[in-house]
Write a protein that holds these residues in place. Structure first.
Motif, PDB file in Angstrom:
ATOM      1  N   ASP A 246    -107.212  -1.167  28.590  1.00  0.00           N
ATOM      2  CA  ASP A 246    -108.352  -0.376  28.123  1.00  0.00           C
ATOM      3  C   ASP A 246    -109.612  -1.163  28.477  1.00  0.00           C
ATOM      4  O   ASP A 246    -109.989  -2.095  27.771  1.00  0.00           O
ATOM      5  N   THR A 315    -107.965   2.252  31.764  1.00  0.00           N
ATOM      6  CA  THR A 315    -108.698   3.445  31.372  1.00  0.00           C
ATOM      7  C   THR A 315    -110.165   3.062  31.187  1.00  0.00           C
ATOM      8  O   THR A 315    -110.487   2.015  30.621  1.00  0.00           O
ATOM      9  N   GLY A 318    -111.878   6.893  28.857  1.00  0.00           N
ATOM     10  CA  GLY A 318    -110.800   7.858  28.692  1.00  0.00           C
ATOM     11  C   GLY A 318    -110.142   8.296  29.982  1.00  0.00           C
ATOM     12  O   GLY A 318    -109.110   8.975  29.948  1.00  0.00           O
ATOM     13  N   SER A 319    -110.698   7.929  31.127  1.00  0.00           N
ATOM     14  CA  SER A 319    -110.122   8.305  32.421  1.00  0.00           C
ATOM     15  C   SER A 319    -109.248   7.173  32.947  1.00  0.00           C
ATOM     16  O   SER A 319    -109.649   6.003  32.925  1.00  0.00           O
TER      17      SER A 319
END
Length: 338
Positions: A246, A315, A318-319
């Motif tokens: 993340d 990510t 969020g992608s």
């Protein structure tokens, strides 16, 4: 095709190192992509650990950089540094006082790190245009305390201790303040960024020791050239695993963000000594994070280790995307354009 300035690209490094003979059974960890130091078994309860790194970017505080970047390579194995050999190359036109000041800086840094300077080489040469100091640092680790980058396992939590990108920020602010001013960076960010070499500094020895005291650590790795993005690829390459990260959870120095934005640089591909990647059992991650934070080290859980077929991904907002490969460090790109 000529190669870009910086470390060899990982695929090329793998191809080159695959041709290195492995003949000595005393070599526990040898020349492998992603491994920060060599480990040699000389018998007895302790192993010899050796790392070699040059300092080519820094002008001020070269001794501190030398001990820190080489010490970090030992720290991620769990080793304590003990002996340093330094090769010092200075350009023609260097004065005796300048050589003395450089060597005084190295010996002072050795004293602060409680490391013995035991040898090396000094030379004046037309092959360099600014001082280059290459260090070989030797240390020891208890046989049962050795940590390898290749130890990361699927299911592990991935932690980052320290913020991104301390070393690159310190060099940009300390050595290139005029360029930063012209780009609109504030005096406060330049002062703060330049001071990052002293506080928090670029040594990960305290963070590595804290982690090992708090949890069973499977792997540690020291992000350097190419920043966090390159370090993630190196860890995954060494361990033969995949990663899911993340990127939004990665702690980034506020002034690093602003300096990189002003210069058009990517903070995640910027020289990142001072941060530490660690892979450890997910159940132990909360205790490890608490121990780091209580010791004054910024730390965050940034992802997990996955099986190799899952690939190396992160990510962003969020992608999901593949973690980009880094052809050259952002500092090298800045210096070339400047």
């Amino acid at each position: 095709m000529s190669l870009p300035i910086g470390k060899l690209p990982l695929p090329l490094l793998r191809r080159v190192l695959d041709r290195v003979p492995r003949r000595d059974p005393a070599v526990i960890v040898g020349a492998e992509p992603g491994e920060d130091a060599a480990v040699i078994d000389l018998g007895g309860s302790e192993l010899l650990v050796a790392a070699a790194d040059p300092i080519t970017f820094a002008a001020a505080g070269i001794g501190t950089y030398l001990l820190a970047v080489n010490g970090n390579d030992l720290a991620v194995t769990g080793a304590e540094p003990r002996w340093l050999l330094a090769t010092v190359l200075v350009p023609a036109g260097t004065t005796p006082d300048q050589v003395q000041a450089l060597l005084d800086d190295v010996t002072s840094a050795c004293a602060a790190a409680r490391v013995a300077l035991v040898g090396g080489h000094t030379e004046i040469t037309d092959s360099v245009t600014s001082p280059v100091v290459a260090g070989t640092l030797l240390g020891t680790v208890a046989r049962d305390s050795l940590v390898r980058t290749s130890g990361a396992r699927p299911g592990d939590a991935l932690l980052l201790a320290g913020e991104i990108a301390i070393e690159g920020t310190a060099i940009l602010a300390g050595d290139h303040a005029h360029a930063l001013c012209r780009a609109g960076v504030s005096d406060e960010d330049i002062r703060t960024g330049a001071g990052r070499l002293q506080s928090p500094g670029i040594s990960v020895r305290p963070a590595a020791a804290t982690l090992q005291s708090a949890a069973p650590v499977h792997a540690m790795h020291d992000p350097t050239e190419g920043g966090l993005a390159a370090a993630l690829h190196e860890l995954a390459e060494a361990a033969g695993v995949g990663l899911m990260v993340d990127r939004d959870a990665v702690p980034v120095l506020p002034e690093c963000r602003r300096i990189c934005r002003a210069l058009g640089l990517n903070p995640y591909a910027l020289l990142a000594s001072g941060a530490l990647l660690a892979s450890l059992p997910s159940a132990n991650a909360p205790a490890a994070l608490t121990a780091l934070q209580e010791s004054g080290v910024a730390a965050a859980a940034i992802g997990e280790v996955t099986a190799k077929p899952a690939g190396r991904r992160w990510t962003v907002g969020g992608s999901d995307a593949a973690i980009p490969t880094v052809e050259r460090d952002e500092l090298a790109r800045f210096l070339e354009s400047a």
